[in-house]
Design an enzyme around this catalytic site. Structure first.
Site, short mmCIF file in Angstrom:
data_model
loop_
_atom_site.label_atom_id
_atom_site.label_comp_id
_atom_site.label_asym_id
_atom_site.label_seq_id
_atom_site.Cartn_x
_atom_site.Cartn_y
_atom_site.Cartn_z
N HIS A 198 0.84 -1.21 0.00
CA HIS A 198 0.00 0.00 0.00
C HIS A 198 0.87 1.25 0.00
O HIS A 198 0.63 2.19 -0.76
CB HIS A 198 -0.88 0.07 1.26
CG HIS A 198 -1.93 -0.97 1.36
ND1 HIS A 198 -2.10 -1.72 2.50
CD2 HIS A 198 -2.90 -1.37 0.50
CE1 HIS A 198 -3.13 -2.54 2.34
NE2 HIS A 198 -3.62 -2.35 1.13
N LYS A 254 -15.76 -7.09 4.19
CA LYS A 254 -14.70 -7.77 4.93
C LYS A 254 -15.15 -7.91 6.37
O LYS A 254 -15.18 -6.95 7.12
CB LYS A 254 -13.38 -7.00 4.83
CG LYS A 254 -12.81 -6.99 3.43
CD LYS A 254 -11.47 -6.29 3.39
CE LYS A 254 -10.90 -6.31 1.98
NZ LYS A 254 -9.63 -5.61 1.92
N ARG A 289 -2.32 -6.08 -8.15
CA ARG A 289 -1.28 -7.11 -8.03
C ARG A 289 -1.36 -8.15 -9.14
O ARG A 289 -0.37 -8.79 -9.48
CB ARG A 289 -1.40 -7.84 -6.69
CG ARG A 289 -1.15 -6.95 -5.50
CD ARG A 289 -1.56 -7.63 -4.23
NE ARG A 289 -3.01 -7.81 -4.24
CZ ARG A 289 -3.73 -8.34 -3.28
NH1 ARG A 289 -3.13 -8.78 -2.20
NH2 ARG A 289 -5.03 -8.44 -3.36
N SER A 298 -3.31 -7.39 2.97
CA SER A 298 -3.59 -7.15 4.37
C SER A 298 -3.96 -8.45 5.07
O SER A 298 -3.63 -8.65 6.25
CB SER A 298 -4.73 -6.13 4.52
OG SER A 298 -4.29 -4.85 4.13
#
Length: 163
Positions: free
Chosen positions: A17, A41, A91, A129
């Site tokens: 990040h 999430k 990514r 994360s």
């Protein structure tokens, strides 16, 4: 002044990040990091306020970067801050597909809003994360995954959650 927004749930902010934020800061006069709760999430390790503290500590050395919490739509956040661009890191192809769809949605909400997708640096392509949370949970060394400036804060936050 050209303003960009970098957004995420940052649970917690990783070196990946931070790499995207630093690269955006080199391209824009001002970068506002939008720390947003992600309703999809479910297993959040840090509170929104803790995430904001971690992000602010991670970007403290970047003079043209600031961070705020925002519970609403990202397009509204960008408009409220005079940003014409959302910068997102990708990514892989899965990230690209999801970010492309979000870019179209944000453009539909705010027609003047562009999205810039930055490919992750090779050393950060495997970072997430979720992976960082696992390293924290299992007390692994964090310096390879998190900005050094936040490692003591993360360890302190985890200690205080125990008691």
């Amino acid at each position: 002044m050209r303003t960009a927004v970098c957004s995420g749930s940052f649970d917690p902010i990783t070196l990946g990040h931070l790499d995207v934020i630093c690269r955006a800061a080199a391209c824009f006069d001002r970068v506002v990091v939008c720390v947003s709760p992600n309703a999809e999430k479910r297993s959040q390790m840090f509170t929104p306020e803790q995430k904001l503290r971690l992000v602010r500590a991670a970007v403290a050395e970047l003079p043209n970067v600031e961070a705020e919490l925002w519970p609403g739509l990202l397009a509204d956040f960008a408009a409220a801050h005079g940003a014409g661009v959302i910068v997102r890191g990708v990514r892989n192809v899965t990230d690209f597909d999801a970010e492309y769809q979000m870019a179209l949605i944000n453009k539909g909400i705010c027609p003047g809003l562009e999205t810039m997708l930055l490919p992750a640096g090779q050393e950060y392509q495997h970072f997430s994360s979720s992976m960082a949370r696992e390293m924290i949970r299992y007390r692994q060394p964090l310096e390879k995954y998190l900005p050094m400036s936040i490692v003591p804060m993360v360890l302190e936050m985890m200690e205080s959650q125990k008691g």
